[in-house]
Design an enzyme around this catalytic site. Structure first.
Site: not given
Ligand code: BG6
Length: 482
Positions: A22, A79, A125, A171-172, A313, A315, A383, A432, A439-440
């Site tokens: 990332q 991290r 990751h 990770n996850e 982690n 959110y 995170e 985070w 962002e993936w």
């Molecule tokens: C976490 C990941 O699940 O969420 C991070 O470990 C990621 O790498 C973050 O950036 C936000 O997720 P998303 O799916 O909105 O990119």
């Protein structure tokens, strides 16, 4: 924040988390091999804004600047993840190790330590070397994958273990296996939907992948514990994802049990084998049947207790409603319905710029309690963070990121209350993220950083947002100084 001052121990870690893909860029610099994201992000229609990982915040080049940012933000921990394909470009146990890759992370670790920042290192990751995907489908081949991952982990312990005392293997597993092998939206992009992928089986592969991940994790931990931990004296564990499930209608027992079931499928499916029983929860086995792989007695013994801490982690939270129809064979969430508002029309919380993410501090305290009550392991929060609506340019308004400030202020208060009033043991808070990153599936459209990054400038100019300084002050007040 009144009444919670100094509630965190002196050795509490406060800082930030990132992941190699990332932020690093430099996809082909210093003999790095290809990761699955180097290939996947270039395929058409995979990434929301059609961007790829060739160039990101270029942390590979600007890491010293980033360490100074961390320092100015009052962080005492950072991290980051190691890109496997920088260390072993072709990934396998018989492939050469890349001295330049080792040198990069070694320099980063030295730079952190010289600035009083403790490194937390994630070994995986989500960026498998592409060569292992091509050779044997990586995670789908247990024997090959476990042997190659253990070899890579050992190379890292040998190279960095004299200075790294906090290791995270994976990770996850839940998010990665579901996004990469069920929905097909993450590399390597396998799923049953043939309009998205020519290969894959969404009903079995996510379960095989996450199972093999737990076994690779446990084997890598065994190596650390037997060969390295006695002299290096570090800790090692796994980081699991999980968001709170609130019953859609708390007066309907069917919704109450649906919410609990979602937590079991999402969290306990991974955490019970490691922290509680060496096996999957019975209700998961009942629903998934033969789709769910089994642990041999030796594997079960190896997996149970294979983490020194609970890496967490989290959110947000969802309202969860029961479903009247039977589960289909791709369900991994306990056959429930996710709702945006509860039965009275109450929304989850203020909406971020990311579709699944709302500010729900009330849920954070509940989840900390749920996890601590079930596992009784010290929790490392590895995170937590948010995007904010309208962050497109580094204007005064955007840098004064009140949405993110409200998020962090309210979540940190929940953390402090969980520690002080509920007795939950939490040892770190790693937000985070340090930087706006790639962002993936969403590319550059989502900005999670406390630092705005101008991706269009050659120097990838970093602009601190106010939330970084708010977080600094919050933790200065919470962490005891003696
Ligand atoms: C976490 C990941 O699940 O969420 C991070 O470990 C990621 O790498 C973050 O950036 C936000 O997720 P998303 O799916 O909105 O990119």
């Amino acid at each position: 924040m009144k009444g919670v001052e100094n509630c965190l121990d002196k050795d509490f870690y406060f800082g930030y988390a990132t992941a190699a893909v990332q932020i690093e860029g430099a996809w082909n610099v210093d003999d790095k091999g290809l990761s699955i994201w180097d290939k996947f992000s270039h395929l058409p229609n995979k990434i929301k804004d059609d961007t790829n990982v060739d160039e990101t915040a270029e942390a590979y080049k600007f890491y010293k600047e980033d360490v100074q940012l961390l320092k100015s933000y009052g962080a005492n921990a950072y991290r980051f993840s190691i890109a496997w394909s920088r260390i072993i470009p072709l990934g396998g146990r018989n492939d050469p190790v890349n001295a330049k890759g080792i040198e990069f992370y070694s320099n980063l670790i030295d730079e952190l330590l010289a600035n009083g920042i403790t490194p937390f290192v994630t070994l995986f990751h989500w960026d498998t070397p592409q060569a292992l995907e091509d050779r044997y489908n990586s995670f789908l081949n247990k024997e090959e994958f476990v042997a190659d991952f253990c070899n890579y982990a050992k190379v890292c312990y040998e190279a960095f273990g004299d200075r790294v005392k906090h290791w995270i293997t994976f990770n996850e597993p839940e998010v990665y296996s579901a996004c990469a092998y069920l929905a097909g939206i993450f590399a390597p992009g396998r799923c049953s939907d043939r309009s998205k992928s020519s290969e894959g089986n969404s009903s079995t592969e996510p379960l095989i992948v996450s199972h093999n991940m737990l076994i690779a994790h446990a084997n890598a931990v065994k190596i650390y514990r037997t060969e390295f931990q006695p002299t290096q004296k570090g800790t090692i564990g796994i980081t699991l994802s999980g968001n709170w499930a609130e019953p859609w209608n708390p007066n309907d027992p069917r919704d109450v049990s649906a919410a609990e079931r979602m937590l079991v499928f999402d969290i306990a499916r991974f955490a019970d084998p490691v922290f509680k029983s060496g096996d999957y929860p019975p209700e998961v086995r009942d629903q998934m049947g033969d789709r769910l792989p089994t642990f041999t007695p030796e594997e079960s013994a190896l997996v149970l207790g294979s983490s020194d801490f609970y890496g967490m982690n989290t959110y947000t939270a969802f309202y969860i409603k029961h479903k009247d129809t039977p589960a289909d064979d791709t369900d991994t969430k306990g056959n429930v319905v996710y709702e945006e508002t509860n039965w009275e029309g109450k929304p989850r919380g203020p909406k971020s710029a990311t579709d699944w993410l709302c500010t729900t501090p009330w849920a954070f305290r509940k989840l900390l309690n749920w996890i601590y009550a079930r596992y009784k392991y010290p929790i490392y929060l590895t995170e937590q963070g948010t995007t904010a609506p309208g962050e497109t340019a580094p204007t005064e308004d955007v840098l004064n990121d009140t949405f993110r400030i409200d998020y962090y202020t309210s979540y940190v208060e929940s953390l402090a209350l969980a520690v002080k009033e509920d007795g939950v043991v939490v040892k770190s808070y790693l937000a985070w993220s340090l930087l706006d990153n790639w962002e993936w599936a969403n590319g550059f459209t989502d900005r999670f950083g406390v630092t705005f990054v101008d991706f269009s400038s050659p120097e990838k100019t970093r602009y601190p947002k106010k939330s970084a300084y708010v977080l600094k002050e919050l933790f200065q007040n919470l962490i005891k100084n003696e």
